[in-house]
Design an enzyme around this catalytic site. Sequence first.
Site, PDB file in Angstrom:
ATOM      1  N   PRO H  13      -3.999   8.457  12.559  1.00  0.00           N
ATOM      2  CA  PRO H  13      -3.917   9.510  13.574  1.00  0.00           C
ATOM      3  C   PRO H  13      -2.489   9.906  13.948  1.00  0.00           C
ATOM      4  O   PRO H  13      -1.618   9.049  14.063  1.00  0.00           O
ATOM      5  CB  PRO H  13      -4.629   8.898  14.773  1.00  0.00           C
ATOM      6  N   ASN H  14      -2.296  11.213  14.127  1.00  0.00           N
ATOM      7  CA  ASN H  14      -1.053  11.827  14.584  1.00  0.00           C
ATOM      8  C   ASN H  14       0.013  11.905  13.486  1.00  0.00           C
ATOM      9  O   ASN H  14       1.055  12.519  13.705  1.00  0.00           O
ATOM     10  CB  ASN H  14      -0.475  11.076  15.806  1.00  0.00           C
ATOM     11  N   ARG H  21       7.286  14.704  15.494  1.00  0.00           N
ATOM     12  CA  ARG H  21       6.889  13.713  16.486  1.00  0.00           C
ATOM     13  C   ARG H  21       8.015  12.732  16.777  1.00  0.00           C
ATOM     14  O   ARG H  21       8.487  12.055  15.868  1.00  0.00           O
ATOM     15  CB  ARG H  21       5.693  12.931  15.931  1.00  0.00           C
ATOM     16  N   TYR H  26      10.435   8.034  14.711  1.00  0.00           N
ATOM     17  CA  TYR H  26       9.791   8.166  13.404  1.00  0.00           C
ATOM     18  C   TYR H  26      10.625   8.900  12.363  1.00  0.00           C
ATOM     19  O   TYR H  26      10.200   9.055  11.218  1.00  0.00           O
ATOM     20  CB  TYR H  26       8.448   8.872  13.565  1.00  0.00           C
ATOM     21  N   ASN H  76      -1.294   3.409   6.294  1.00  0.00           N
ATOM     22  CA  ASN H  76      -0.597   3.377   7.582  1.00  0.00           C
ATOM     23  C   ASN H  76      -1.647   3.712   8.642  1.00  0.00           C
ATOM     24  O   ASN H  76      -1.907   4.878   8.913  1.00  0.00           O
ATOM     25  CB  ASN H  76       0.519   4.426   7.596  1.00  0.00           C
ATOM     26  N   ALA H  79      -2.138   4.214  15.127  1.00  0.00           N
ATOM     27  CA  ALA H  79      -2.701   3.599  16.334  1.00  0.00           C
ATOM     28  C   ALA H  79      -3.933   2.755  16.053  1.00  0.00           C
ATOM     29  O   ALA H  79      -4.229   1.812  16.795  1.00  0.00           O
ATOM     30  CB  ALA H  79      -3.032   4.686  17.359  1.00  0.00           C
ATOM     31  N   GLU H 100      -0.464  -2.704   4.159  1.00  0.00           N
ATOM     32  CA  GLU H 100      -0.299  -1.978   5.423  1.00  0.00           C
ATOM     33  C   GLU H 100       1.164  -1.606   5.616  1.00  0.00           C
ATOM     34  O   GLU H 100       2.044  -2.454   5.452  1.00  0.00           O
ATOM     35  CB  GLU H 100      -0.775  -2.865   6.580  1.00  0.00           C
ATOM     36  N   HIS H 102       4.140   0.723   8.054  1.00  0.00           N
ATOM     37  CA  HIS H 102       4.461   1.403   9.312  1.00  0.00           C
ATOM     38  C   HIS H 102       5.844   2.026   9.224  1.00  0.00           C
ATOM     39  O   HIS H 102       6.769   1.403   8.677  1.00  0.00           O
ATOM     40  CB  HIS H 102       4.423   0.417  10.493  1.00  0.00           C
ATOM     41  N   ARG H 109       8.432  -2.759  19.478  1.00  0.00           N
ATOM     42  CA  ARG H 109       7.949  -1.735  20.411  1.00  0.00           C
ATOM     43  C   ARG H 109       7.078  -2.318  21.537  1.00  0.00           C
ATOM     44  O   ARG H 109       7.273  -3.461  21.920  1.00  0.00           O
ATOM     45  CB  ARG H 109       7.192  -0.662  19.607  1.00  0.00           C
TER      46      ARG H 109
END
Lengths: 150, 150, 150, 150, 150, 150, 150, 150, 150, 150, 150, 150
Positions: H13-14, H21, H26, H76, H79, H100, H102, H109
Amino acid sequence: MGNTRKILVISGPNLNLLGTREPEIYGSKTLGDMQDLMMGYAREKAIDLVFFQSNVEGDIINYIHENRNADGIVINPAAFTHTSIALRDALTTTGIPAVEVHLSNIHAREEFRRISLTAPVCIGQISGFGIHSYLLGLEALDQHLSKGNS
Amino acid sequence: MGNTRKILVISGPNLNLLGTREPEIYGSKTLGDMQDLMMGYAREKAIDLVFFQSNVEGDIINYIHENRNADGIVINPAAFTHTSIALRDALTTTGIPAVEVHLSNIHAREEFRRISLTAPVCIGQISGFGIHSYLLGLEALDQHLSKGNS
Amino acid sequence: MGNTRKILVISGPNLNLLGTREPEIYGSKTLGDMQDLMMGYAREKAIDLVFFQSNVEGDIINYIHENRNADGIVINPAAFTHTSIALRDALTTTGIPAVEVHLSNIHAREEFRRISLTAPVCIGQISGFGIHSYLLGLEALDQHLSKGNS
Amino acid sequence: MGNTRKILVISGPNLNLLGTREPEIYGSKTLGDMQDLMMGYAREKAIDLVFFQSNVEGDIINYIHENRNADGIVINPAAFTHTSIALRDALTTTGIPAVEVHLSNIHAREEFRRISLTAPVCIGQISGFGIHSYLLGLEALDQHLSKGNS
Amino acid sequence: MGNTRKILVISGPNLNLLGTREPEIYGSKTLGDMQDLMMGYAREKAIDLVFFQSNVEGDIINYIHENRNADGIVINPAAFTHTSIALRDALTTTGIPAVEVHLSNIHAREEFRRISLTAPVCIGQISGFGIHSYLLGLEALDQHLSKGNS
Amino acid sequence: MGNTRKILVISGPNLNLLGTREPEIYGSKTLGDMQDLMMGYAREKAIDLVFFQSNVEGDIINYIHENRNADGIVINPAAFTHTSIALRDALTTTGIPAVEVHLSNIHAREEFRRISLTAPVCIGQISGFGIHSYLLGLEALDQHLSKGNS
Amino acid sequence: MGNTRKILVISGPNLNLLGTREPEIYGSKTLGDMQDLMMGYAREKAIDLVFFQSNVEGDIINYIHENRNADGIVINPAAFTHTSIALRDALTTTGIPAVEVHLSNIHAREEFRRISLTAPVCIGQISGFGIHSYLLGLEALDQHLSKGNS
Amino acid sequence: MGNTRKILVISGPNLNLLGTREPEIYGSKTLGDMQDLMMGYAREKAIDLVFFQSNVEGDIINYIHENRNADGIVINPAAFTHTSIALRDALTTTGIPAVEVHLSNIHAREEFRRISLTAPVCIGQISGFGIHSYLLGLEALDQHLSKGNS
Amino acid sequence: MGNTRKILVISGPNLNLLGTREPEIYGSKTLGDMQDLMMGYAREKAIDLVFFQSNVEGDIINYIHENRNADGIVINPAAFTHTSIALRDALTTTGIPAVEVHLSNIHAREEFRRISLTAPVCIGQISGFGIHSYLLGLEALDQHLSKGNS
Amino acid sequence: MGNTRKILVISGPNLNLLGTREPEIYGSKTLGDMQDLMMGYAREKAIDLVFFQSNVEGDIINYIHENRNADGIVINPAAFTHTSIALRDALTTTGIPAVEVHLSNIHAREEFRRISLTAPVCIGQISGFGIHSYLLGLEALDQHLSKGNS
Amino acid sequence: MGNTRKILVISGPNLNLLGTREPEIYGSKTLGDMQDLMMGYAREKAIDLVFFQSNVEGDIINYIHENRNADGIVINPAAFTHTSIALRDALTTTGIPAVEVHLSNIHAREEFRRISLTAPVCIGQISGFGIHSYLLGLEALDQHLSKGNS
Amino acid sequence: MGNTRKILVISGPNLNLLGTREPEIYGSKTLGDMQDLMMGYAREKAIDLVFFQSNVEGDIINYIHENRNADGIVINPAAFTHTSIALRDALTTTGIPAVEVHLSNIHAREEFRRISLTAPVCIGQISGFGIHSYLLGLEALDQHLSKGNS
């Protein structure tokens, strides 16, 4: 209530792959086998079963909303059991009596699978008996609707 | 395994008062009603049911030990569900297949009733259907012993 | 203290089945083997060993009360290790020096077996050496009673 | 395995001061006393004991690596018991059977001393018997190596 | 106690780089500046200061052991404050009065820096005043040794 | 800043009874002794000290508000250290540089005294040196105001 | 920055035994294999690799301090990942860009290996790919130094 | 396995807004840039890359199900990393090897981003290198599929 | 101690409204009724009762300080029970024997009312008996002062 | 209710040894002394007291069941206070009004003695006054039964 | 209810300094500005507003008690939001409908500001809109009193 | 900004059934009533309101992305408030100013509804005023956009 009952049988995410999925945990039976098993019981009892499976949380909620004239729900929320407050709210909003079922014994698995967000708003929970958990859930629901919980 | 099965039906503390006890939670049926209900099923299936209730944790453990030739157990550990590691060990020690049942939906009650120490060593758990939880437990156990868990 | 010492050897719930119980964890030796092992040592040292096993928490407490003239206790509280404040209180009330023993290494098992309620009121704890844990516990206790802990 | 066994006896930080350190907790015996006590047993059993003490975590790890041909380890990790994942990894990496020992009863002290990071990868743990904890640990290890854990 | 006092001034890991290290947190003064500041006070008071810095936990413990005839310690354990039970044990074992100091205000930093394992076994703690924390620590220790803590 | 500095010295609840209160923890010195000690230092440094004590949280907040022209604060919030977010907010609202002091070593007492709500918004914290904690706090504050924290 | 880059490749405790250690977790490759793999890449890119391994936390910190002219670090802190605030501080103090690597997938192992104290002060973390984690870490660092993180 | 491999590259998502963003977290690169970067590598290695992005959890699960003939996944989950047990189950159900990745260093974070529900069922995790995390993930996966994890 | 005893009866915040306040929890009796009830007992026993109520924490502390010649305190700290370390310190500072009382059964209410900060420094606690809790508290205190706690 | 009331006075595990047990905590009075004390009050009030003590949890539950015609219970559950959900259920099942009493102030002892499982289903709790806690409990119960809780 | 309503507008600790206090968090408007803003609305609606601010918890409680004939309360408890059970009890005792308001978004600040003790006994909570939070609170309260909450 | 503002009004799962759903919690007004209420305000203020409701988390995220030219959002995330990091990220990614609203007072409901994942990235939160929460949210947003938060 003398007539045929309409019961929704809802299966959550990844259950469409049942039978291919980690058979040492979930068994080799498929959703089709589960449906056959339940139909046998339903025919005898003049219950109208409707089956639904989705991997999308919101689609399950929509489905419950659209069928809120149903008499009861047998639901295996799968992974949503532990994460979906929205599904819990859908059950309380529509007020349809529901029984939560699980193929595997969720109490014997990872820590994060031991607490259910949906069970507290259901009549009860049945877990650990493979696809027979669905059948037991249907019997329990049927019994509950016929005479109330004793 | 073509012969009669011997199944223990064990009820934990305070269940001897069933029917008089907080009926809004547990219903008005008694242990006797539960036994009648189960005997009906057992007769059809040629199952040999033996009933036992005690308020003493150690007596239940002794009873399980003495009957470790049984084919299965339907057990409602009541309050011991949440406190007795010894009962859990009795189940694993004897290795008898067991199904845990509860009259009320333990997932909808006090926080301390949500986690079961015994369920992780049982085949599965059924909770919330009054004395029918026992019957459903017997069916589930019978099914499990006949064909294995699918 | 020049005379024979009386030492209680107490075993908690499910240990009566030792040898048949989960041998991959507890070994194939029985309580009888354990008693033989300890008697060999006791004879040399002129120790009077008394053996007791029960699955009932209260019976163990009663036994400790009734034998509070004993010089020491070797105790394997089994499952009660983690749940019985009453057993802990029995040890502090009678004030008999005690050594806690475990067959398996409780530090390497389930989370709920890692904390002992009784060990803090014992001289020490020995865990992980099968029935030899009892023998080591007896030696440790004998040494403690003879010269004090150095 | 008919020959002499080589056993490492390792003591962690601050144990070099044993005997001067908080005698009300650790007793007045020194590391030298401990070595004498163990040598008596070792001579009878034809065990080759090697003693090592260090206040540097990494030096203990190096020592274990360099002596990974040893048959077993009796180790008192002292404060490292509760903080050193590296020491734990050294034990699992080399695969040498080890017994963890403690002078004081760590279960009866500060909260942060109740959990051991190293015990889960040892055969077992002995705590609370002063320098005799070392001797009991050696016996337990010797027994384990001779016949396996029963 | 009419004679010169010997006070150890111990600095933990990474403090050798003081002045170059994150100056917005620790300031631009160096360990040398700190020593000059303390020497001024020490000369007036006839105190014998000995400075020691190491990045190795075990070397600091060894140093404390070897100097256990000292009258007091001003110690900035830096990162070891929050992880070293061994250093805590070294302070209690030797029994030398100690004051813990920190350059930055550890109470205003990351959560894991708010709890000190060593402070509970020191006379007190001073944090937040750059290299003056050392000087304040020396004064506090000197005052404590002269008249006792009022 | 060439002129006399005004420093508030604030003491929280129960400190008015200092000297009579649990002398084994807080010593036998009184608030008056503390004031004498501080006045000696203040006279040399031309600091204008103002003393305030109250058992009412809101009165301390009012006092800080009314004196927000002060150059600094030495504050012993006593029990409010651990419960008063309002006092913390008063310090950040007025923006007066403050040093937190404690008579006893709060890191060595009950668990609930180990975390300070006010220290994170102070320059630093000094604890464990009896009434000298106040004097050290004044020196630290004075140093901070004169040259900045190094 | 047109010249050869100096990159430190640091391996923490027990990694000197790589290849002999729990091969089902860490694989059968050795540190030498890892160095060969990295040297191939480094030669092409004109990177000057320096390898360092130690079981002593303080020695790793010293090594980083002494080589603080390096352009970057690929570090496998092994067990120190989860326990060493001092190593974290060494990375922030020297300010050298670092990438944390792990042979095994630490997210799939014991609970205490899931949180890293050092990763929050690194550019990123790579875990789960055996000795190729080092190579991927080198590529990631090289990319980061050449163009900045996109 | 001599033929072209099919690798799914899934973004949660996003991530469709990548580049617009929060660029300070990012970076300014877009999903298109990421695809170009990966295609370069894939062409050399004869890998067949398929890209998929969705903001709907169930659509990602459906996509994985429908492509369960793929040889591997670079994912990825954004969220969903921290909230989706259903996605985790989709990975274990289909059994496709996954890595996975990121963009940002999730270990540095918010607290709730430090634990991953999906990483424990992946080969490994790569985080913190912007869009190069995807490329590194592809390399790691490719390496894993070619020779197995060493 | 042959003379009249002076006993303080202190009521905390919101108790001035007793009788109007949530009568289903606290009953319909007022503070006046409570005083009448206690005066009856006090007259018989020649006890000098002094009543005090305040909504200001600091005023209660001041009142205890000013009356520290009292022989005992019956105190209902109301909401301060759970939040006031300062009140706890006032009780330990003055050293007056105190009994804590509560109108309602605090153990059966919200989670945050189950732990008392003041009870650990009182002789004992009585809760759940409406205004009779005060009377029972007076009797208990009187008994304690006359003969000591048996 | 004009007739004699029947009140059960139940004492839990280890209380049979009262007077010999840790007198610094529990006083030197025996259960016999307690019974004499209570009988004095009971005779005046025409209350029929029945005393029961057991170390077996189940026996106490059985006793409550068998006497469920009683008008009230004064119960000191001792160690079962903190571990027995079954005892709690026995109180709610029979619905007999009960008052929980403790000899020592449980709020001032070990952490695990601060929470009561039984108090939330009792009228109230009295703790800290030695055997007078029983007498106060009887008065409180008598008052409650006569007029209701005010 | 056809007449003028009396609404209390209560502001907690440190709000008297509003406008000078951390303007980046709370804005530059003062309590006077807030009062003007609210008076405009009140005049139109024939509401009688009464303003009160105090830094003393007990004074706010007293004020609520003395004005318990009011029709409603708009309250910004500031720091007391998170610490004052007594204030919560004052709201429930008097039963006046209340709306909780906050200038800043408390959900986006320190962890300890995220939970409110008072909000659960208010109609609702408004946070994050500077002094307009007060106005919105007044509107919400007015609406609630006029027609009930829909 | 002199022109018409476009404001999104987003409602999360189950809100389509508003008015039929648990009216004792949510009131009997429908989403249509809410829209009428808001349109009245919007017409006066020349605001362009767009309404959206969905039970699918990803659809709400898509909707926000597609309308990222909007000037503001009034959002009632319903159950997603507590579970959706993805929704939180959608708000921060698009950077549209948002106000979170709730019909019921979430602070007075189940524990799991007290923490909001989305509120920390909104301007503020309004909860407890039925459909007027939406209107108050619109006013707050409008005010914020017109003059900034004071």
